[in-house]
Design a protein around this motif. Sequence first.
Motif, PDB file in Angstrom:
ATOM      1  N   GLY A 104     110.737 -86.392 -65.953  1.00 17.33           N
ATOM      2  CA  GLY A 104     111.630 -85.048 -65.782  1.00 17.33           C
ATOM      3  C   GLY A 104     111.779 -84.692 -64.375  1.00 17.33           C
ATOM      4  N   ARG A 105     110.977 -85.286 -63.376  1.00 19.14           N
ATOM      5  CA  ARG A 105     111.250 -85.059 -61.980  1.00 19.14           C
ATOM      6  C   ARG A 105     112.160 -85.855 -61.406  1.00 19.14           C
ATOM      7  N   HIS A 106     112.329 -86.920 -61.942  1.00 17.93           N
ATOM      8  CA  HIS A 106     113.487 -88.028 -61.953  1.00 17.93           C
ATOM      9  C   HIS A 106     114.719 -87.446 -62.247  1.00 17.93           C
ATOM     10  N   ILE A 107     114.730 -86.993 -63.405  1.00 21.06           N
ATOM     11  CA  ILE A 107     116.021 -86.352 -64.034  1.00 21.06           C
ATOM     12  C   ILE A 107     116.383 -85.245 -62.950  1.00 21.06           C
ATOM     13  N   LYS A 108     115.762 -84.247 -62.687  1.00 21.69           N
ATOM     14  CA  LYS A 108     115.872 -83.129 -61.748  1.00 21.69           C
ATOM     15  C   LYS A 108     116.373 -83.696 -60.470  1.00 21.69           C
ATOM     16  N   ARG A 109     115.684 -84.473 -59.723  1.00 20.63           N
ATOM     17  CA  ARG A 109     116.204 -85.054 -58.352  1.00 20.63           C
ATOM     18  C   ARG A 109     117.448 -85.734 -58.513  1.00 20.63           C
ATOM     19  N   MET A 110     117.788 -86.691 -59.470  1.00 24.62           N
ATOM     20  CA  MET A 110     119.014 -87.394 -59.544  1.00 24.62           C
ATOM     21  C   MET A 110     120.179 -86.388 -59.738  1.00 24.62           C
ATOM     22  N   ARG A 111     119.828 -85.457 -60.677  1.00 25.08           N
ATOM     23  CA  ARG A 111     120.754 -84.530 -60.975  1.00 25.08           C
ATOM     24  C   ARG A 111     121.641 -83.881 -59.952  1.00 25.08           C
ATOM     25  N   LYS A 112     120.708 -83.406 -58.849  1.00 22.69           N
ATOM     26  CA  LYS A 112     121.196 -83.101 -57.644  1.00 22.69           C
ATOM     27  C   LYS A 112     121.925 -84.250 -56.975  1.00 22.69           C
ATOM     28  N   VAL A 113     121.439 -85.325 -56.691  1.00 17.08           N
ATOM     29  CA  VAL A 113     122.105 -86.431 -56.134  1.00 17.08           C
ATOM     30  C   VAL A 113     123.376 -86.866 -56.447  1.00 17.08           C
ATOM     31  N   TYR A 114     123.584 -86.882 -57.808  1.00 14.50           N
ATOM     32  CA  TYR A 114     124.899 -87.170 -58.416  1.00 14.50           C
ATOM     33  C   TYR A 114     125.739 -86.089 -58.231  1.00 14.50           C
ATOM     34  N   ALA A 115     125.424 -84.858 -58.503  1.00 10.78           N
ATOM     35  CA  ALA A 115     126.283 -83.800 -58.358  1.00 10.78           C
ATOM     36  C   ALA A 115     126.868 -83.736 -56.900  1.00 10.78           C
ATOM     37  N   GLU A 116     126.155 -84.071 -55.629  1.00 12.82           N
ATOM     38  CA  GLU A 116     126.444 -83.902 -54.465  1.00 12.82           C
ATOM     39  C   GLU A 116     127.669 -85.250 -54.365  1.00 12.82           C
ATOM     40  N   ARG A 117     127.326 -86.411 -55.096  1.00 13.08           N
ATOM     41  CA  ARG A 117     128.293 -87.669 -54.733  1.00 13.08           C
ATOM     42  C   ARG A 117     129.497 -87.433 -55.767  1.00 13.08           C
ATOM     43  N   GLN A 118     129.317 -86.765 -56.718  1.00 14.70           N
ATOM     44  CA  GLN A 118     130.660 -86.309 -57.459  1.00 14.70           C
ATOM     45  C   GLN A 118     131.606 -85.372 -56.500  1.00 14.70           C
ATOM     46  N   ARG A 119     130.872 -84.264 -55.964  1.00 11.76           N
ATOM     47  CA  ARG A 119     131.401 -83.422 -55.163  1.00 11.76           C
ATOM     48  C   ARG A 119     132.239 -83.985 -53.956  1.00 11.76           C
ATOM     49  N   VAL A 120     131.582 -85.099 -53.390  1.00 10.77           N
ATOM     50  CA  VAL A 120     132.205 -85.919 -52.446  1.00 10.77           C
ATOM     51  C   VAL A 120     133.438 -86.403 -53.058  1.00 10.77           C
ATOM     52  N   LEU A 121     133.216 -87.094 -54.048  1.00 10.98           N
ATOM     53  CA  LEU A 121     134.612 -87.764 -54.607  1.00 10.98           C
ATOM     54  C   LEU A 121     135.741 -87.003 -54.956  1.00 10.98           C
ATOM     55  N   VAL A 122     135.249 -85.748 -55.610  1.00  9.53           N
ATOM     56  CA  VAL A 122     136.376 -85.091 -55.944  1.00  9.53           C
ATOM     57  C   VAL A 122     137.203 -84.374 -54.584  1.00  9.53           C
ATOM     58  N   GLU A 123     136.294 -83.873 -53.698  1.00 13.71           N
ATOM     59  CA  GLU A 123     136.744 -83.262 -52.554  1.00 13.71           C
ATOM     60  C   GLU A 123     137.761 -84.068 -51.705  1.00 13.71           C
ATOM     61  N   THR A 124     137.269 -85.573 -51.767  1.00 18.97           N
ATOM     62  CA  THR A 124     138.112 -86.610 -50.881  1.00 18.97           C
ATOM     63  C   THR A 124     139.295 -86.928 -51.590  1.00 18.97           C
ATOM     64  N   ILE A 125     139.223 -87.026 -52.958  1.00 19.28           N
ATOM     65  CA  ILE A 125     140.496 -86.972 -53.719  1.00 19.28           C
ATOM     66  C   ILE A 125     141.463 -85.964 -53.595  1.00 19.28           C
ATOM     67  N   GLU A 126     140.879 -84.617 -53.469  1.00 20.58           N
ATOM     68  CA  GLU A 126     141.819 -83.528 -53.542  1.00 20.58           C
ATOM     69  C   GLU A 126     142.634 -83.526 -51.958  1.00 20.58           C
ATOM     70  N   SER A 127     141.631 -83.731 -51.051  1.00 16.91           N
ATOM     71  CA  SER A 127     141.985 -83.875 -49.570  1.00 16.91           C
ATOM     72  C   SER A 127     142.903 -84.907 -49.119  1.00 16.91           C
ATOM     73  N   GLU A 128     142.620 -86.155 -49.766  1.00 17.18           N
ATOM     74  CA  GLU A 128     143.149 -87.476 -49.307  1.00 17.18           C
ATOM     75  C   GLU A 128     144.273 -88.042 -50.263  1.00 17.18           C
ATOM     76  N   LEU A 129     144.127 -87.710 -51.557  1.00 18.47           N
ATOM     77  CA  LEU A 129     144.918 -88.467 -52.631  1.00 18.47           C
ATOM     78  C   LEU A 129     145.498 -87.557 -53.565  1.00 18.47           C
ATOM     79  N   SER A 130     145.683 -86.388 -53.406  1.00 17.78           N
ATOM     80  CA  SER A 130     146.000 -85.158 -54.183  1.00 17.78           C
ATOM     81  C   SER A 130     147.475 -85.332 -54.626  1.00 17.78           C
TER      82      SER A 130
END
Length: 275
Positions: free
Chosen positions: A159-185
């Motif tokens: 349970g702790r692993h999932i909670k921790r990795m959910r935050k990590v993956y959410a941040e990585r997805q945010r970086v992916l989406v924001e970079t696409i929107e700023s550089e590859l829109s």
Amino acid sequence: YRGASAPLHAAQADICPIPVDDEGLNVEYGRTHFPDARMIFVTPSHQMPLGMTMSLQRRMELLAWAQEKQTWILEDDYDSEYRFSGAPLASLQSLDRHGRVIYVGTMSKVLFPGLRLGYMVAPANLVDSLVQAKSIIDKHTAIVPQMVLADFIAEGHFGRHIKRMRKVYAERQRVLVETIESELSDELRCGAKDGGMDIAVFFKKNWSEQRIIDEGAARSLELRGLAHYAHAERNTEHLPHASGLLLGFSSMDSTAIRQGLMVLKEILTGHLNKT
């Protein structure tokens, strides 16, 4: 999803593709075109590969179809632990009142691929048959990893692993989406972003998927086109697949994600011939 279609092909099943939209599987299309379907394979929490979540209305329609026709639903809930926005919807299995849903999940994806452990929640009248099938395929899964995983879960680490990795993956997805929107829109449009460990992106221009993939490989950038997931054997002119890529982000940190997207930008904005 080829991990499901391959064994179905091996069993000589007649695979019938059904279109999806923003609400997931088009149940009415399935009922109309394939009324005698014996089994329905779905990834409702995070459709593979486009990423949308099946709406509650569609889930209820699907369950009604299965009950009416006495059809099995195979619910592959492969990464529902990683949902980043909105409240999670109840699984088909938890909504099922007539024992039509076979629910499968995996620990290999949410922990690490080498674990090779999955699980199944099956209707009671299928359990004996499934146990027999498992014993024929490989007798049983390795015991020691199961014992270690059971302790890992019981002691609260999972349970702790999932909670921790959910935050990590959410941040990585945010970086992916924001970079696409700023550089590859001008080149790419992002698909559903509710959760998961990858995201579908669609070409805004008439690019050849394979050409982009080949150019990426030449630059040490591994890419996979959405055509990889399209059904090739049945006439599917009425089910055109969108052109684009499935971009994974779970195994890379933010810096690597940005660097990879910059390479992709060089490819897309370079001098490749469009097709």
